[in-house]
Design a protein around this motif. Structure first.
Motif: not given
Length: 126
Positions: A13-41
């Motif tokens: 959860d902490r990692a998703k929150s961090f990367y959603d924000q950081v990568l969001g500044t680059l125009g990357v959509p929020p991550g998609r959770v798949d069980r024990h992973r988060v994917f940024y495509m």
């Protein structure tokens, strides 16, 4: 050359929150959770964060994988065979098709002689 980069985390959860924000500044959509992973495509690659599959705490590269793009399943098999023949160790399931959140993938996993987890990946057209 690369199909994806994956890093480990001890708190998804902490990692998703961090990367959603950081990568969001680059125009990357929020991550998609798949069980024990988060994917940024994106159209140019995939970045992922994972809880380590082995159940051990995430450390630098535990849960991490460097993925190399393969042009075909045969190329992934040749990559895997060359790795084993040159000091690598086959890990996870044998090379083959896996279903993932992005469709069918042909995957082959190794640990290099230093223990780094690497993967050959071929995306099977839908």
């Amino acid at each position: 050359m690369f199909s994806h980069i994956m890093v480990g985390t001890n708190d998804l959860d902490r990692a998703k929150s961090f990367y959603d924000q950081v990568l969001g500044t680059l125009g990357v959509p929020p991550g998609r959770v798949d069980r024990h992973r988060v994917f940024y495509m994106t159209s140019t690659g995939v970045f992922a964060v994972t809880l380590p599959i082995d159940g051990q705490p995430a450390t630098h590269a535990n849960g991490g994988t460097v993925g190399f793009a393969a042009a075909s399943p045969a190329q992934a098999d040749a990559w895997h065979a060359a790795g084993v023949a040159n000091g690598g160790t086959s890990i996870e399931d044998p090379p083959g098709v896996r279903e993932g959140p992005t469709g069918k993938l042909y995957l082959a996993y190794l640990r290099d002689p230093d223990g780094n987890k690497i993967c050959a990946l071929h995306r099977i057209p839908a």
